[in-house]
Design an enzyme around this catalytic site. Structure first.
Site, PDB file in Angstrom:
ATOM      1  N   ASN A 222     -64.583  15.818 -68.814  1.00 39.49           N
ATOM      2  CA  ASN A 222     -64.435  14.361 -68.955  1.00 39.49           C
ATOM      3  C   ASN A 222     -63.672  14.056 -70.239  1.00 39.49           C
ATOM      4  O   ASN A 222     -63.937  14.658 -71.282  1.00 39.49           O
ATOM      5  CB  ASN A 222     -65.847  13.742 -69.023  1.00 39.49           C
ATOM      6  CG  ASN A 222     -65.847  12.245 -68.871  1.00 39.49           C
ATOM      7  OD1 ASN A 222     -65.204  11.716 -67.962  1.00 39.49           O
ATOM      8  ND2 ASN A 222     -66.545  11.542 -69.749  1.00 39.49           N
ATOM      9  N   HIS A 258     -60.473   4.294 -70.380  1.00 40.44           N
ATOM     10  CA  HIS A 258     -60.526   3.233 -71.404  1.00 40.44           C
ATOM     11  C   HIS A 258     -59.092   2.770 -71.668  1.00 40.44           C
ATOM     12  O   HIS A 258     -58.358   3.383 -72.454  1.00 40.44           O
ATOM     13  CB  HIS A 258     -61.158   3.765 -72.696  1.00 40.44           C
ATOM     14  CG  HIS A 258     -62.596   4.113 -72.568  1.00 40.44           C
ATOM     15  ND1 HIS A 258     -63.576   3.168 -72.329  1.00 40.44           N
ATOM     16  CD2 HIS A 258     -63.242   5.302 -72.626  1.00 40.44           C
ATOM     17  CE1 HIS A 258     -64.752   3.760 -72.256  1.00 40.44           C
ATOM     18  NE2 HIS A 258     -64.583   5.052 -72.419  1.00 40.44           N
ATOM     19  N   GLU A 287     -65.479   5.879 -66.992  1.00 39.59           N
ATOM     20  CA  GLU A 287     -65.857   4.924 -68.057  1.00 39.59           C
ATOM     21  C   GLU A 287     -64.850   3.777 -68.129  1.00 39.59           C
ATOM     22  O   GLU A 287     -64.423   3.382 -69.212  1.00 39.59           O
ATOM     23  CB  GLU A 287     -65.907   5.630 -69.420  1.00 39.59           C
ATOM     24  CG  GLU A 287     -66.788   6.858 -69.464  1.00 39.59           C
ATOM     25  CD  GLU A 287     -66.891   7.487 -70.859  1.00 39.59           C
ATOM     26  OE1 GLU A 287     -66.455   6.883 -71.847  1.00 39.59           O
ATOM     27  OE2 GLU A 287     -67.435   8.599 -70.933  1.00 39.59           O
ATOM     28  N   ASP A 289     -62.817   0.632 -68.646  1.00 38.48           N
ATOM     29  CA  ASP A 289     -62.754  -0.739 -69.163  1.00 38.48           C
ATOM     30  C   ASP A 289     -61.317  -0.992 -69.598  1.00 38.48           C
ATOM     31  O   ASP A 289     -60.543  -0.056 -69.806  1.00 38.48           O
ATOM     32  CB  ASP A 289     -63.778  -1.041 -70.265  1.00 38.48           C
ATOM     33  CG  ASP A 289     -63.828  -0.052 -71.407  1.00 38.48           C
ATOM     34  OD1 ASP A 289     -62.824   0.671 -71.622  1.00 38.48           O
ATOM     35  OD2 ASP A 289     -64.857  -0.006 -72.101  1.00 38.48           O
TER      36      ASP A 289
HETATM   37  O1  G3I Z   1     -79.484   2.926 -81.469  1.00 38.55           O
HETATM   38  C1  G3I Z   1     -79.011   2.610 -82.768  1.00 38.55           C
HETATM   39  C2  G3I Z   1     -79.810   1.484 -83.366  1.00 38.55           C
HETATM   40  O2  G3I Z   1     -81.118   1.939 -83.554  1.00 38.55           O
HETATM   41  C3  G3I Z   1     -79.163   1.067 -84.694  1.00 38.55           C
HETATM   42  O3  G3I Z   1     -79.829  -0.032 -85.191  1.00 38.55           O
HETATM   43  C4  G3I Z   1     -77.699   0.724 -84.495  1.00 38.55           C
HETATM   44  C5  G3I Z   1     -77.009   0.392 -85.808  1.00 38.55           C
HETATM   45  O4  G3I Z   1     -75.609   0.596 -85.705  1.00 38.55           O
HETATM   46  O5  G3I Z   1     -77.036   1.830 -83.916  1.00 38.55           O
HETATM   47  C6  G3I Z   1     -77.561   2.186 -82.663  1.00 38.55           C
HETATM   48  O6  G3I Z   1     -76.844   3.261 -82.166  1.00 38.55           O
HETATM   49  C7  G3I Z   1     -75.543   2.983 -81.682  1.00 38.55           C
HETATM   50  C8  G3I Z   1     -75.481   3.372 -80.222  1.00 38.55           C
HETATM   51  O7  G3I Z   1     -74.172   3.200 -79.750  1.00 38.55           O
HETATM   52  C9  G3I Z   1     -76.441   2.549 -79.354  1.00 38.55           C
HETATM   53  O8  G3I Z   1     -76.050   1.214 -79.368  1.00 38.55           O
HETATM   54  C10 G3I Z   1     -74.553   3.768 -82.488  1.00 38.55           C
HETATM   55  O9  G3I Z   1     -74.507   3.301 -83.821  1.00 38.55           O
HETATM   56  C11 G3I Z   1     -73.184   3.658 -81.874  1.00 38.55           C
HETATM   57  O10 G3I Z   1     -72.290   4.560 -82.528  1.00 38.55           O
HETATM   58  C12 G3I Z   1     -73.248   4.037 -80.413  1.00 38.55           C
HETATM   59  O11 G3I Z   1     -71.963   3.852 -79.871  1.00 38.55           O
HETATM   60  C13 G3I Z   1     -71.740   4.485 -78.635  1.00 38.55           C
HETATM   61  C14 G3I Z   1     -70.567   5.443 -78.755  1.00 38.55           C
HETATM   62  O12 G3I Z   1     -70.308   6.029 -77.503  1.00 38.55           O
HETATM   63  C15 G3I Z   1     -70.805   6.555 -79.758  1.00 38.55           C
HETATM   64  O13 G3I Z   1     -69.695   7.356 -79.865  1.00 38.55           O
HETATM   65  C16 G3I Z   1     -71.418   3.415 -77.615  1.00 38.55           C
HETATM   66  O14 G3I Z   1     -72.567   2.612 -77.384  1.00 38.55           O
HETATM   67  C17 G3I Z   1     -70.982   4.069 -76.306  1.00 38.55           C
HETATM   68  O15 G3I Z   1     -70.485   3.084 -75.439  1.00 38.55           O
HETATM   69  C18 G3I Z   1     -69.885   5.079 -76.572  1.00 38.55           C
HETATM   70  O16 G3I Z   1     -69.564   5.705 -75.363  1.00 38.55           O
HETATM   71  C19 G3I Z   1     -68.480   6.641 -75.401  1.00 38.55           C
HETATM   72  C20 G3I Z   1     -68.809   7.711 -74.392  1.00 38.55           C
HETATM   73  O17 G3I Z   1     -70.054   8.284 -74.633  1.00 38.55           O
HETATM   74  C21 G3I Z   1     -67.716   8.797 -74.373  1.00 38.55           C
HETATM   75  N1  G3I Z   1     -66.411   8.204 -74.170  1.00 38.55           N
HETATM   76  C22 G3I Z   1     -66.067   7.101 -75.085  1.00 38.55           C
HETATM   77  C23 G3I Z   1     -67.134   6.023 -75.036  1.00 38.55           C
HETATM   78  C24 G3I Z   1     -66.744   4.830 -75.887  1.00 38.55           C
HETATM   79  O18 G3I Z   1     -66.685   5.183 -77.238  1.00 38.55           O
END
Ligand code: G3I
Length: 370
Positions: A222, A258, A287, A289
């Site tokens: 992926n 994306h 994924e 968007d």
């Molecule tokens: O859960 C914690 C929370 O406790 C805290 O208060 C908050 C403060 O920033 O952070 C929260 O965690 C975040 C998590 O998402 C849940 O919301 C992380 O900081 C944040 O980095 C994380 O981002 C995710 C990201 O992957 C990480 O790389 C995104 O939601 C998610 O959509 C994204 O998904 C990725 C796929 O896995 C792989 N492909 C790309 C895609 C988009 O980046």
């Protein structure tokens, strides 16, 4: 029905090497050629509308499942969101809660709570689960570092992680994103903790361990920016051939999708999907968007609609594309604005869960293929 009379319609705007996409299905000249998704009048009467009007109903019979990434906090707290996940989709992907940092916050201490909740939700709603993701450079636990462990220990940890996680969900996860984002844009291997410690064979090992833990699960590579033909997708094509020649159980090629309209839309998606399809590999958009510079306007909305649709049309035009998943379906919970300053509106529904033209375009394209 998926193929045949609608092939030419689906192929609108999709460049194909050598021939027209419709040539895959000879004799499939379509009265709908040239019609654009979203133009309801040109499609009127083309196919009976499904009774409940959802994406899920529209996708039924096409051979392509429609899915979404699920934000577990929203699923727990937001009733309209939860209802929409159940109504609109027939696969779900945990946006975050199957990632290593979530499932093993301390060494050897597992927390499957949120992931188990999603699996239970999917079961209640007759949905399949795409597991995401087993080996990645991001969202690993803070304790998992090269300073803390030797390469041999890291290999043992990765093996145990994959055997334990895939084993925990054995029979409950339809498809796994086993290896996520392993190449750079130029097709060279991404410099990660795994490449440095274990060398490039960590990818083959990961697939073997996943297969050992659940022989029935579909196992995917992926990545992003690998939708069209380019250095990165070429690297995946070479890797897949190499893995398969070595008997490694790799079953699918995932393209995250994306997209960002300000960079233009990839124009060789169908050619790319076709070459993986011809290997007998499953493909999936995992994924999707389509973001834009805010504020939105009519032209951007139209470009976004086309972005969502061109990936779906490529999927519908090959035999082994098994699913089309959006990375969140509402702007209310999209990851995009938090990461890309000034960008957003990337999903098929707005913050009030109202469908955008992109949603209607996807639904109509599914209906035409059904
Ligand atoms: O859960 C914690 C929370 O406790 C805290 O208060 C908050 C403060 O920033 O952070 C929260 O965690 C975040 C998590 O998402 C849940 O919301 C992380 O900081 C944040 O980095 C994380 O981002 C995710 C990201 O992957 C990480 O790389 C995104 O939601 C998610 O959509 C994204 O998904 C990725 C796929 O896995 C792989 N492909 C790309 C895609 C988009 O980046």
């Amino acid at each position: 029905m998926r193929f045949g009379r609608i092939a030419a319609f689906l192929a609108v705007g999709l460049a194909v090497a050598g021939s027209t996409p419709a040539s895959a299905h000879p004799g499939s000249a379509s009265p709908l050629a040239g019609a654009q998704p979203g133009s309801a009048s040109s499609l009127a009467g083309a196919h009976p509308r499904s009774d409940d009007g959802s994406l899920r109903a529209a996708a039924r019979g096409t051979g392509v499942r429609v899915g979404t990434a699920v934000d577990m906090a929203a699923l727990a707290a937001d009733d309209p969101y939860r209802a929409a996940v159940a109504r609109e989709f027939d696969t779900v992907t945990p946006e975050n809660v199957m990632k290593w940092e979530v499932v093993e916050p301390q060494p050897g201490v597992y927390d499957w709570t949120a992931a188990d909740q999603l699996v239970a939700f999917a079961r209640e709603n007759h949905q399949l689960v795409r597991g995401h993701t087993l080996v990645w450079h991001s969202q690993n636990p803070s304790w998992l570092t090269e300073a803390n462990y030797t390469p041999a220990q890291l290999r043992a940890l990765l093996r145990k992680h994959i055997l334990d996680e895939v084993g925990h969900f054995k029979g409950k996860v339809w498809a796994w994103d086993v290896a996520n984002e392993v190449f750079n844009e130029d097709g060279t291997p991404r410099d990660t903790i795994w490449l440095r410690a274990l060398g490039p064979n960590y990818i083959a090992d990961a697939f073997r361990w996943a297969h050992q833990a659940d022989p029935k699960a579909l196992l995917f590579l992926n990545d992003y920016n690998n939708e069209g033909v380019n250095a990165k997708s070429d690297a995946y094509f070479a890797l897949v051939k190499q893995l398969r020649a070595a008997g490694v159980p790799v079953h699918g090629y995932g393209m995250q999708g994306h997209l960002a309209i300000q960079y233009g839309l990839p124009d060789t998606v169908l050619t790319n999907v076709q070459r993986f399809d011809k290997l007998g590999l499953r493909t999936a958009f995992t994924e999707v968007d389509v973001r834009m510079l805010l504020p939105a306007d009519a032209a951007k909305v139209q470009a976004q609609t086309e972005g969502f649709n061109l990936l779906l049309r490529a999927c519908l035009l090959v035999r082994h594309c098994v699913s089309y998943t959006v990375w969140g379906f509402t702007d209310k919970y999209s990851w995009v604005p938090g990461v890309f300053d000034g960008q957003g509106s990337a999903t098929p529904m707005d913050e009030n869960l109202q469908p955008k033209p992109a949603y209607e375009g996807l639904r109509e394209t599914f209906l035409l293929a059904g």
